[in-house]
Design a protein around this motif. Structure first.
Motif, PDB file in Angstrom:
ATOM      1  N   VAL A 226       0.816  -1.214   0.000  1.00  0.00           N
ATOM      2  CA  VAL A 226       0.000   0.000   0.000  1.00  0.00           C
ATOM      3  C   VAL A 226       0.850   1.264   0.000  1.00  0.00           C
ATOM      4  CG1 VAL A 226      -1.999  -1.112   1.062  1.00  0.00           C
ATOM      5  CG2 VAL A 226      -0.278  -0.035   2.523  1.00  0.00           C
ATOM      6  N   GLU A 227       2.094   1.158   0.466  1.00  0.00           N
ATOM      7  CA  GLU A 227       2.965   2.334   0.432  1.00  0.00           C
ATOM      8  C   GLU A 227       4.420   1.911   0.540  1.00  0.00           C
ATOM      9  OE1 GLU A 227       3.652   6.732   2.523  1.00  0.00           O
ATOM     10  OE2 GLU A 227       1.908   5.518   3.055  1.00  0.00           O
ATOM     11  N   ILE A 228       5.282   2.633  -0.166  1.00  0.00           N
ATOM     12  CA  ILE A 228       6.737   2.506  -0.016  1.00  0.00           C
ATOM     13  C   ILE A 228       7.263   3.909   0.245  1.00  0.00           C
ATOM     14  CG2 ILE A 228       8.909   1.802  -1.057  1.00  0.00           C
ATOM     15  CD1 ILE A 228       7.330  -0.094  -2.861  1.00  0.00           C
ATOM     16  N   ALA A 229       7.814   4.107   1.437  1.00  0.00           N
ATOM     17  CA  ALA A 229       8.220   5.445   1.869  1.00  0.00           C
ATOM     18  C   ALA A 229       9.650   5.423   2.382  1.00  0.00           C
ATOM     19  CB  ALA A 229       7.286   5.940   2.976  1.00  0.00           C
ATOM     20  N   SER A 236       8.744  13.014   9.512  1.00  0.00           N
ATOM     21  CA  SER A 236       8.512  14.332   8.898  1.00  0.00           C
ATOM     22  C   SER A 236       7.068  14.526   8.447  1.00  0.00           C
ATOM     23  CB  SER A 236       9.450  14.517   7.700  1.00  0.00           C
ATOM     24  OG  SER A 236       9.213  13.526   6.714  1.00  0.00           O
ATOM     25  N   ASP A 237       6.166  13.674   8.913  1.00  0.00           N
ATOM     26  CA  ASP A 237       4.743  13.799   8.597  1.00  0.00           C
ATOM     27  C   ASP A 237       4.503  13.802   7.091  1.00  0.00           C
ATOM     28  OD1 ASP A 237       2.083  13.959   9.321  1.00  0.00           O
ATOM     29  OD2 ASP A 237       2.042  16.139   9.266  1.00  0.00           O
ATOM     30  N   ASN A 238       5.185  12.880   6.394  1.00  0.00           N
ATOM     31  CA  ASN A 238       5.077  12.814   4.939  1.00  0.00           C
ATOM     32  C   ASN A 238       4.493  11.473   4.485  1.00  0.00           C
ATOM     33  OD1 ASN A 238       5.416  13.844   2.291  1.00  0.00           O
ATOM     34  ND2 ASN A 238       7.341  12.725   2.057  1.00  0.00           N
ATOM     35  N   LEU A 239       3.724  10.816   5.341  1.00  0.00           N
ATOM     36  CA  LEU A 239       3.127   9.536   4.980  1.00  0.00           C
ATOM     37  C   LEU A 239       1.903   9.766   4.105  1.00  0.00           C
ATOM     38  CD1 LEU A 239       3.473   7.736   8.423  1.00  0.00           C
ATOM     39  CD2 LEU A 239       4.978   7.563   6.419  1.00  0.00           C
ATOM     40  N   ARG A 240       1.652   8.844   3.164  1.00  0.00           N
ATOM     41  CA  ARG A 240       0.675   9.075   2.115  1.00  0.00           C
ATOM     42  C   ARG A 240      -0.590   8.232   2.262  1.00  0.00           C
ATOM     43  NH1 ARG A 240       5.631   8.580   1.441  1.00  0.00           N
ATOM     44  NH2 ARG A 240       6.917  10.074   0.324  1.00  0.00           N
ATOM     45  N   HIS A 241      -0.465   7.005   2.765  1.00  0.00           N
ATOM     46  CA  HIS A 241      -1.612   6.100   2.811  1.00  0.00           C
ATOM     47  C   HIS A 241      -2.285   6.139   4.181  1.00  0.00           C
ATOM     48  CE1 HIS A 241      -4.022   2.418   2.426  1.00  0.00           C
ATOM     49  NE2 HIS A 241      -3.820   2.528   1.123  1.00  0.00           N
ATOM     50  N   GLY A 299       7.453   9.133  -3.049  1.00  0.00           N
ATOM     51  CA  GLY A 299       7.195   7.793  -2.543  1.00  0.00           C
ATOM     52  C   GLY A 299       6.144   7.135  -3.405  1.00  0.00           C
ATOM     53  N   GLN A 300       5.818   5.891  -3.095  1.00  0.00           N
ATOM     54  CA  GLN A 300       4.797   5.178  -3.857  1.00  0.00           C
ATOM     55  C   GLN A 300       3.646   4.807  -2.942  1.00  0.00           C
ATOM     56  OE1 GLN A 300       7.859   2.302  -5.471  1.00  0.00           O
ATOM     57  NE2 GLN A 300       6.663   2.566  -7.331  1.00  0.00           N
ATOM     58  N   VAL A 301       2.425   4.938  -3.477  1.00  0.00           N
ATOM     59  CA  VAL A 301       1.240   4.700  -2.645  1.00  0.00           C
ATOM     60  C   VAL A 301       0.112   4.138  -3.511  1.00  0.00           C
ATOM     61  CG1 VAL A 301       0.384   7.065  -2.958  1.00  0.00           C
ATOM     62  CG2 VAL A 301      -0.354   5.743  -0.973  1.00  0.00           C
ATOM     63  N   ARG A 302      -0.689   3.255  -2.904  1.00  0.00           N
ATOM     64  CA  ARG A 302      -1.825   2.659  -3.593  1.00  0.00           C
ATOM     65  C   ARG A 302      -3.102   3.263  -2.989  1.00  0.00           C
ATOM     66  NH1 ARG A 302      -1.556  -1.849  -6.639  1.00  0.00           N
ATOM     67  NH2 ARG A 302       0.411  -2.489  -5.683  1.00  0.00           N
ATOM     68  N   CYS A 303      -3.443   4.466  -3.434  1.00  0.00           N
ATOM     69  CA  CYS A 303      -4.606   5.177  -2.902  1.00  0.00           C
ATOM     70  C   CYS A 303      -5.062   6.230  -3.899  1.00  0.00           C
ATOM     71  CB  CYS A 303      -4.276   5.816  -1.557  1.00  0.00           C
ATOM     72  SG  CYS A 303      -5.642   6.749  -0.821  1.00  0.00           S
ATOM     73  N   HIS A 305      -6.866   8.806  -3.180  1.00  0.00           N
ATOM     74  CA  HIS A 305      -7.000  10.114  -2.545  1.00  0.00           C
ATOM     75  C   HIS A 305      -5.696  10.675  -1.975  1.00  0.00           C
ATOM     76  CE1 HIS A 305     -11.262   9.575  -3.093  1.00  0.00           C
ATOM     77  NE2 HIS A 305     -11.246   8.468  -2.369  1.00  0.00           N
ATOM     78  N   ALA A 306      -4.591   9.946  -2.156  1.00  0.00           N
ATOM     79  CA  ALA A 306      -3.307  10.480  -1.698  1.00  0.00           C
ATOM     80  C   ALA A 306      -2.934  11.682  -2.559  1.00  0.00           C
ATOM     81  CB  ALA A 306      -2.227   9.406  -1.795  1.00  0.00           C
ATOM     82  N   GLU A 307      -2.599  12.775  -1.894  1.00  0.00           N
ATOM     83  CA  GLU A 307      -2.344  14.020  -2.604  1.00  0.00           C
ATOM     84  C   GLU A 307      -0.862  14.286  -2.759  1.00  0.00           C
ATOM     85  OE1 GLU A 307      -4.330  17.062  -0.448  1.00  0.00           O
ATOM     86  OE2 GLU A 307      -6.351  16.299  -0.839  1.00  0.00           O
TER      87      GLU A 307
END
Length: 308
Positions: A226-229, A236-241, A299-303, A305-307
């Motif tokens: 779901v995410e690779i960060a 740093s509050d940069n998470l996407r999923h 980063g990579q995310v499976r969502c 609505h991730a902005e």
């Protein structure tokens, strides 16, 4: 070094009345690992972490069917190539010291691994050099596993990966139940291997431990990525999923708020996003479609609505 794309693992099983069913335990899983890098694979039990390791090593049971691609050093990881590379170019550090043979001295066990990539004389010398590197005294060689402390046994397991001269090392849950000092020691050994040029996959459910050494973190959920960060994204509050954010908030040192609901069973996977039933961002599109893995904020995310 390693590139995994759209990996799927499906088990064929039979239930009452000999009716055959297909269980998709891994779907559309993506991951890549570079030389000199530690990539932590984090997720709850049943998210597909250990199955990924078994797929890479070619040790899935016969009722498993693979789809997607696994590329190691530019060539596909076919079943035949997995067998040829297992224990040599690709090594596993298992999660339990119980994997050590209780009826064989640890020196002989590690030497047998070393002999896969060298002669007996040079293998013995490599084992002794490796034991010295990990502060295992000369008296360790003739000892049996039950005669070792927990920390010594962990170092023996790491030694098996080192003497194999593997280029890709998979550490499957190497730290659960260990004293914090032993956890730090084990993780530092993995970091040393990466600094020597190995690619490291650290499979764990412990985000806090993983962040001590990881360069990147892959979050697995219900058999998919779901995410690779980057590891720095967590502080740093940069998470996407939303699932990654919820996992981070659930840690005692953060908000200690549990993630509501349960991970879906492979027998009843939803049509759309696998996290939809637990997500505050859910929309009709989420329930109807599986989101693809996309790049957002480096980063990579499976969502959907991730902005950016």
């Amino acid at each position: 070094m390693l590139s995994i794309s759209n990996l799927g693992v499906t088990f064929t099983q039979y239930d009452q009345g000999l009716r055959r069913k297909q269980l998709a335990v891994i779907t559309d899983l993506d991951l890549d690992v570079q030389s000199g890098e530690v990539v932590a694979v984090v997720g709850a039990s049943g998210s597909g972490k250990s199955l990924l390791a078994h797929a890479l090593l070619g040790i899935l049971p016969q009722n498993a069917a693979l789809s997607g691609t696994m590329i190691f050093k530019g060539e596909p990881l076919t079943p035949q190539r997995c067998r040829a590379l297992r224990g040599k170019a690709i090594a596993l550090i298992p999660q339990s010291v119980g994997y050590l043979d209780p009826l064989m001295t640890v020196g002989r066990q590690v030497q047998r691994v070393a002999q896969l990539s060298g002669e007996v004389q040079s293998a013995r010398a490599r084992v002794e050099k490796t034991f010295s590197r990990y502060d295992l005294p000369d008296q360790t060689y003739p000892l049996y596993p039950f005669q070792l402390s927990g920390g010594m046994a962990r170092r023996v397991l790491v030694s098996t990966a080192v003497v194999s001269q593997a280029e890709l090392v998979i550490a499957d849950e190497p730290t659960p139940g260990l004293h914090p000092e032993v956890v730090a020691e084990t993780l530092n050994h993995l970091k040393e291997l990466a600094q020597a040029g190995c690619g490291i996959i650290l499979i764990t459910h412990d985000i806090a431990a993983a962040l001590q050494v990881a360069d990147r973190v892959a979050i697995f959920y219900a058999g998919t990525t779901v995410e690779i960060a980057a590891a720095t994204d967590f502080s740093s509050d940069n998470l996407r999923h939303p699932y990654t954010q919820a996992l981070w908030r659930s840690l005692p040192q953060n908000e200690f708020v549990p993630v509501p609901g349960n991970q879906p069973s492979p027998e009843h996977l939803p049509q759309g996003c696998l996290f939809a039933e637990r997500c505050d961002w859910v929309s009709e599109r989420c329930r109807a479609e599986r989101p693809p893995l996309k790049t957002v904020r480096a980063g990579q995310v499976r969502c959907f609505h991730a902005e950016g």
